[in-house]
Design an enzyme around this catalytic site. Sequence first.
Site, PDB file in Angstrom:
ATOM      1  N   ALA A 238       8.083  13.921  -9.854  1.00  0.00           N
ATOM      2  CA  ALA A 238       6.638  13.682  -9.905  1.00  0.00           C
ATOM      3  C   ALA A 238       6.186  12.834 -11.078  1.00  0.00           C
ATOM      4  O   ALA A 238       5.188  12.125 -10.979  1.00  0.00           O
ATOM      5  CB  ALA A 238       5.910  15.028  -9.929  1.00  0.00           C
ATOM      6  N   GLY A 241       2.465  12.190 -11.998  1.00  0.00           N
ATOM      7  CA  GLY A 241       1.885  12.763 -10.791  1.00  0.00           C
ATOM      8  C   GLY A 241       0.886  11.974  -9.990  1.00  0.00           C
ATOM      9  O   GLY A 241       0.130  12.556  -9.208  1.00  0.00           O
ATOM     10  N   GLY A 242       0.861  10.656 -10.105  1.00  0.00           N
ATOM     11  CA  GLY A 242      -0.096   9.883  -9.318  1.00  0.00           C
ATOM     12  C   GLY A 242       0.032  10.123  -7.823  1.00  0.00           C
ATOM     13  O   GLY A 242      -0.967  10.235  -7.097  1.00  0.00           O
ATOM     14  N   LYS A 243       1.258  10.230  -7.345  1.00  0.00           N
ATOM     15  CA  LYS A 243       1.471  10.438  -5.906  1.00  0.00           C
ATOM     16  C   LYS A 243       1.212  11.888  -5.510  1.00  0.00           C
ATOM     17  O   LYS A 243       0.765  12.160  -4.395  1.00  0.00           O
ATOM     18  CB  LYS A 243       2.877   9.981  -5.517  1.00  0.00           C
ATOM     19  CG  LYS A 243       3.089   8.488  -5.759  1.00  0.00           C
ATOM     20  CD  LYS A 243       4.501   8.048  -5.455  1.00  0.00           C
ATOM     21  CE  LYS A 243       4.691   6.565  -5.796  1.00  0.00           C
ATOM     22  NZ  LYS A 243       4.632   6.326  -7.269  1.00  0.00           N
ATOM     23  N   ASP A 261       9.670  17.897 -12.228  1.00  0.00           N
ATOM     24  CA  ASP A 261      10.213  16.810 -13.041  1.00  0.00           C
ATOM     25  C   ASP A 261      11.128  17.418 -14.089  1.00  0.00           C
ATOM     26  O   ASP A 261      11.128  18.644 -14.296  1.00  0.00           O
ATOM     27  CB  ASP A 261       9.096  15.987 -13.691  1.00  0.00           C
ATOM     28  CG  ASP A 261       9.552  14.578 -14.037  1.00  0.00           C
ATOM     29  OD1 ASP A 261       9.456  13.684 -13.167  1.00  0.00           O
ATOM     30  OD2 ASP A 261      10.032  14.358 -15.167  1.00  0.00           O
ATOM     31  N   CYS A 359      10.843   1.895  -6.780  1.00  0.00           N
ATOM     32  CA  CYS A 359      10.048   0.716  -7.149  1.00  0.00           C
ATOM     33  C   CYS A 359      11.002  -0.403  -7.552  1.00  0.00           C
ATOM     34  O   CYS A 359      10.823  -1.065  -8.567  1.00  0.00           O
ATOM     35  CB  CYS A 359       9.051   1.032  -8.259  1.00  0.00           C
ATOM     36  SG  CYS A 359       9.773   1.706  -9.765  1.00  0.00           S
TER      37      CYS A 359
END
Length: 408
Positions: A238, A241-243, A261, A359
């Site tokens: 996470a 934690g944006g997602k 995490d 990413c």
Amino acid sequence: MKIHRGLVTAVVEGLQQIFIRNRQADQVVEQLLKSNKKWGARDRSFIAEHIYEIVRWWRLVKYAANIETVTETPEFWKIVGAWLLIKPVHLHSGESNELPDWPEFQYFTADQILERYKEGLNIRKIAQSIPDWLDERGLKELGTQWETELHALNQPAPLFLRANTLKTTAEDVRALFVAEHTALVDGVPDAVLINKRQNILGSEAFKGGFVEVQDAGSQLIAPYLNVKPGLSVIDACAGAGGKSLHLAALMQNQGSILSMDIIQPKLTELKRRADRNGVTILETMLIQSDEDILKLSETTDRLLLDVPCSGLGVLKRNPDSKWKLKPDFLENIIKVQWNILSTYSRMVKKGGKMVYATCSLLPSESEKQVQRFVKEQGKEWELLSEHRTSPARDGFDGFYMALLQRKS
């Protein structure tokens, strides 16, 4: 353009922090901008832009300045001076600048710097400012597409917000930030593009949890998990934690989210962000060993694995990472990714779904990991779909995502 000595000194100091002390560029810039309350908006913009631009084009500027290694203060001044000379030409904003008559610039020969700059443009790894090994790796994995993506990754990153749909809508967010300075994003329903730079983090909209800063490409990952209200969801990598927050909004604050995490301060920050966003279904858990994962076998309907990676898809935002990334780190992180995918996937219930995401632009971190997983665990798992964002095609950061289902 008038060049002020104090601002150039700040740029030199920032570059030394990044390249000598190995600090992250965003942290260096943030600290620098807080160091002098007398600097106005233009001063701050000059410092931030010049640091990021020089970091982005570091190899090209070094070539133009005819410096192989930069370790001493006079060399950093020469680097900044070389960039000040070539910047208008490189960014197509005018003729080359004239440098101030300062002692640090007294040995400069502008014609030689501009001539070497033009020479450098004929060599891709110099023109696109990338380390040799990374250029070779990208070319090997992406072929001709590599140069196209490299060019896109060397452009400044656009600013996207995600509307927190627990509190607002993307259309209403536009009004909060002056509609004519914003735009909606096709195919990304909660995204708002900010066309004019603004102080987002200081805004009431941000402080009130109405928006989060999140790239449009990143905003595609949570919806890809196909969540709905009432499900149990684990976000196993996470970070801050944006997602996780996006998942909570998509689930309309109904169900449960366990954000995990290996770094506790990130989870602490996530709880703070969740409170600001009005998220009530989220809990956090620190991962201390694989045993923690195995205890959760077959307990979740949905699993998000946004795994650690090289970050090659987000070089627009983190241009310094390409100079810090090493071949051995890449090889090691591929092993870490595989361990996460092959171990953490056990947490998914039969019939449940999982998204594996990176990413990175490299198939070795993305498509090939999923292909190996399906090949080895095809009796238990099937690949439903996969998607990739392209900085060159979409203008977003470069993300890969794969949706897999555990067979009933």
